[in-house]
Write a protein that holds these residues in place. Structure first.
Motif, PDB file in Angstrom:
ATOM      1  N   ALA A   1       0.825  -1.210   0.000  1.00 13.70           N
ATOM      2  CA  ALA A   1       0.000   0.000   0.000  1.00 13.70           C
ATOM      3  C   ALA A   1       0.860   1.260   0.000  1.00 13.70           C
ATOM      4  O   ALA A   1       1.985   1.266   0.512  1.00 13.70           O
ATOM      5  N   ASP A   2       0.320   2.314  -0.576  1.00 11.63           N
ATOM      6  CA  ASP A   2       1.021   3.605  -0.559  1.00 11.63           C
ATOM      7  C   ASP A   2       1.168   4.137   0.867  1.00 11.63           C
ATOM      8  O   ASP A   2       2.201   4.711   1.226  1.00 11.63           O
ATOM      9  N   VAL A   3       0.127   3.974   1.663  1.00 10.55           N
ATOM     10  CA  VAL A   3       0.143   4.421   3.064  1.00 10.55           C
ATOM     11  C   VAL A   3      -0.403   3.297   3.927  1.00 10.55           C
ATOM     12  O   VAL A   3      -1.467   2.749   3.634  1.00 10.55           O
ATOM     13  N   VAL A   4       0.332   2.938   4.987  1.00 10.83           N
ATOM     14  CA  VAL A   4      -0.133   1.938   5.946  1.00 10.83           C
ATOM     15  C   VAL A   4      -0.190   2.602   7.317  1.00 10.83           C
ATOM     16  O   VAL A   4       0.800   3.185   7.774  1.00 10.83           O
ATOM     17  N   ILE A   5      -1.343   2.516   7.957  1.00 19.13           N
ATOM     18  CA  ILE A   5      -1.565   3.179   9.243  1.00 19.13           C
ATOM     19  C   ILE A   5      -1.699   2.125  10.327  1.00 19.13           C
ATOM     20  O   ILE A   5      -2.572   1.257  10.256  1.00 19.13           O
ATOM     21  N   ASP A   6      -0.809   2.181  11.313  1.00 19.32           N
ATOM     22  CA  ASP A   6      -0.853   1.262  12.454  1.00 19.32           C
ATOM     23  C   ASP A   6      -1.658   1.923  13.557  1.00 19.32           C
ATOM     24  O   ASP A   6      -1.160   2.811  14.257  1.00 19.32           O
ATOM     25  N   ALA A   7      -2.906   1.471  13.723  1.00 20.68           N
ATOM     26  CA  ALA A   7      -3.777   2.019  14.764  1.00 20.68           C
ATOM     27  C   ALA A   7      -3.790   1.136  16.004  1.00 20.68           C
ATOM     28  O   ALA A   7      -4.633   1.321  16.882  1.00 20.68           O
ATOM     29  N   VAL A   8      -2.860   0.185  16.085  1.00 23.06           N
ATOM     30  CA  VAL A   8      -2.750  -0.703  17.242  1.00 23.06           C
ATOM     31  C   VAL A   8      -1.627  -0.234  18.153  1.00 23.06           C
ATOM     32  O   VAL A   8      -1.801  -0.063  19.359  1.00 23.06           O
ATOM     33  N   GLY A   9      -0.432  -0.059  17.573  1.00 27.06           N
ATOM     34  CA  GLY A   9       0.687   0.453  18.360  1.00 27.06           C
ATOM     35  C   GLY A   9       1.442  -0.620  19.109  1.00 27.06           C
ATOM     36  O   GLY A   9       1.776  -0.434  20.279  1.00 27.06           O
ATOM     37  N   ARG A  10       1.731  -1.721  18.429  1.00 29.14           N
ATOM     38  CA  ARG A  10       2.555  -2.785  18.997  1.00 29.14           C
ATOM     39  C   ARG A  10       3.705  -3.069  18.048  1.00 29.14           C
ATOM     40  O   ARG A  10       3.593  -2.845  16.831  1.00 29.14           O
ATOM     41  N   PRO A  11       4.837  -3.587  18.550  1.00 33.82           N
ATOM     42  CA  PRO A  11       5.972  -3.854  17.658  1.00 33.82           C
ATOM     43  C   PRO A  11       5.609  -4.750  16.483  1.00 33.82           C
ATOM     44  O   PRO A  11       6.049  -4.503  15.356  1.00 33.82           O
ATOM     45  N   GLU A  12       4.788  -5.777  16.728  1.00 32.78           N
ATOM     46  CA  GLU A  12       4.456  -6.692  15.641  1.00 32.78           C
ATOM     47  C   GLU A  12       3.588  -6.031  14.573  1.00 32.78           C
ATOM     48  O   GLU A  12       3.746  -6.290  13.370  1.00 32.78           O
ATOM     49  N   THR A  13       2.672  -5.158  14.986  1.00 34.30           N
ATOM     50  CA  THR A  13       1.839  -4.495  13.982  1.00 34.30           C
ATOM     51  C   THR A  13       2.635  -3.427  13.240  1.00 34.30           C
ATOM     52  O   THR A  13       2.414  -3.204  12.041  1.00 34.30           O
ATOM     53  N   TRP A  14       3.562  -2.762  13.937  1.00 32.67           N
ATOM     54  CA  TRP A  14       4.388  -1.774  13.243  1.00 32.67           C
ATOM     55  C   TRP A  14       5.253  -2.453  12.189  1.00 32.67           C
ATOM     56  O   TRP A  14       5.423  -1.934  11.076  1.00 32.67           O
ATOM     57  N   LYS A  15       5.807  -3.613  12.499  1.00 30.13           N
ATOM     58  CA  LYS A  15       6.596  -4.352  11.509  1.00 30.13           C
ATOM     59  C   LYS A  15       5.731  -4.745  10.314  1.00 30.13           C
ATOM     60  O   LYS A  15       6.163  -4.659   9.162  1.00 30.13           O
ATOM     61  N   GLN A  16       4.510  -5.183  10.596  1.00 30.47           N
ATOM     62  CA  GLN A  16       3.608  -5.523   9.501  1.00 30.47           C
ATOM     63  C   GLN A  16       3.347  -4.306   8.619  1.00 30.47           C
ATOM     64  O   GLN A  16       3.353  -4.402   7.385  1.00 30.47           O
ATOM     65  N   ALA A  17       3.137  -3.166   9.260  1.00 31.94           N
ATOM     66  CA  ALA A  17       2.911  -1.942   8.500  1.00 31.94           C
ATOM     67  C   ALA A  17       4.129  -1.598   7.649  1.00 31.94           C
ATOM     68  O   ALA A  17       4.010  -1.216   6.477  1.00 31.94           O
ATOM     69  N   PHE A  18       5.314  -1.752   8.206  1.00 30.88           N
ATOM     70  CA  PHE A  18       6.557  -1.424   7.499  1.00 30.88           C
ATOM     71  C   PHE A  18       6.710  -2.276   6.241  1.00 30.88           C
ATOM     72  O   PHE A  18       7.014  -1.766   5.155  1.00 30.88           O
TER      73      PHE A  18
END
Length: 361
Positions: free
Chosen positions: A249-266
């Motif tokens: 995706a052009d923009v991925v927004i992590d609305a959870v705020g955990r290391p695993e979700t941030w990595k997924q967003a990255f």
């Protein structure tokens, strides 16, 4: 004369909240007494109750609020009695380095009321985010009041005071989502769904909602999601890539705020895409990743505080869009409750059964 009103307080970490009499002092020169009409139950209030913000108990909870100005201090010029206002916790100072450089959404030298609200025995209360609006009335600085259309439902308007503005602003202001962009949002609670609504408002063509609770996907679709991914049944990175032609995706927004979700967003973003962190991590969380991955992928890695909003600019505009039928803010109000039901609302929040419980006075 000081007034006695009801307020919801947290006395100690993890203890049930209490509805008790509190004392509202006379306003200082630039302070304002606001008669609260509605206040959303935000996860940040629960974090205050649990001691996750600081240990300055007792807290007067509630901050996502709208109401009517009742009285003003002697030097107030920004509002007057009778004004319908949304309360905001970023009353920009106009004097700090960020403000003088034209970036007031980074201002942290914000204003709060000059005199404290207290319990009957004189114990000073710490208002949540400087507001404290689970109360019949609250005392704030004039800069914490943003006037909007008085014909707006207070239960809807108040949500712009925190969660909805945080999510919507993460997409529109921080993520700079544009027409035709692809956007993925990890976490479909109130903030995540607001990011979805913001992405649709900005003209994104593909909006992917990701969560582990499939019950939330109906809300996400109503607010603009074009696709959904159940992260408990599929790898979200692979699913987002598949839905975006293999690129991410052009923009991925992590609305959870955990290391695993941030990595997924990255890893779920396109090459040189943007990651926006709007979910709030706890101080103990750590992130460990190969540095070469940061170097080789480029793009932008951003954090979004309060949706990088300017209340005076954004609140009236968003209320206008709501009243035009272009922004369905009413969909965020799942239930309306009384002041005595805040603790129950915290439990309901954990169950995932609501986008927002709203206290209506």
């Amino acid at each position: 004369m000081p007034q006695q009103v009801r307020g919801v307080i947290a006395r100690s970490p993890g203890a049930p909240v209490e509805l008790v009499p509190i004392v509202l002092p006379d306003p200082g020169p630039r302070d304002v007494v606001v008669k609260v009409q509605a206040c959303g139950v935000c996860h940040t209030d629960l974090t205050y109750r649990e001691g996750g913000i600081n240990d300055e108990f007792p807290f007067l909870l509630g901050h996502e609020a709208a109401g009517v100005v009742e009285t003003v201090g002697s030097a107030v010029t920004h509002v007057e009695p009778g004004d319908f206002v949304i309360l905001n916790w970023r009353a920009v100072c106009g004097q700090c380095r960020a403000c003088k450089r034209g970036r007031p959404w980074y201002c942290f030298d914000t204003f709060n009321a000059s005199v404290p609200m207290t319990l009957e025995d004189g114990t000073e209360l710490t208002p949540a985010l400087g507001i404290g609006a689970f109360a019949d009335k609250t005392l704030v600085h004039e800069g914490q009041c943003t006037k909007v259309d008085p014909d707006t439902d207070p239960a809807v308007a108040g949500l712009l005071g925190c969660g909805v503005m945080a999510g919507l602003g993460a997409a529109v202001n921080t993520g700079n989502v544009g027409r035709g962009d692809s956007v993925a949002v990890l976490g479909c609670g109130g903030v995540g769904d607001a990011a979805i609504a913001g992405a649709r408002l900005a003209g994104a063509s593909t909006i992917i909602a990701v969560d582990t609770d499939a019950r939330k996907f109906d809300w996400a679709r109503e607010l603009g999601a074009t696709h959904t991914v159940d992260a408990s049944a599929a790898d979200p990175v692979e699913a987002i890539q598949e839905l975006t032609g293999g690129f991410g995706a052009d923009v991925v927004i992590d609305a959870v705020g955990r290391p695993e979700t941030w990595k997924q967003a990255f890893y779920a973003r396109d090459l040189a895409g943007t990651v926006v962190l709007v979910g709030v991590p706890t101080p103990d969380m750590k992130l460990e990743m190969p540095l070469i991955d940061f170097f080789s992928r480029g793009g932008s890695l951003k954090s979004s505080w309060y949706g990088d909003c300017l209340p005076e600019r954004d609140f009236p505009m968003l209320i206008d869009l709501y009243r035009q039928g272009r922004l369905p803010l009413e969909k965020f109000v799942t239930e309306r409750i009384g002041l005595d039901a805040v603790d129950r609302a915290f439990t309901t929040m954990h169950s995932g059964a609501v986008l927002r419980s709203v206290v209506v006075l």
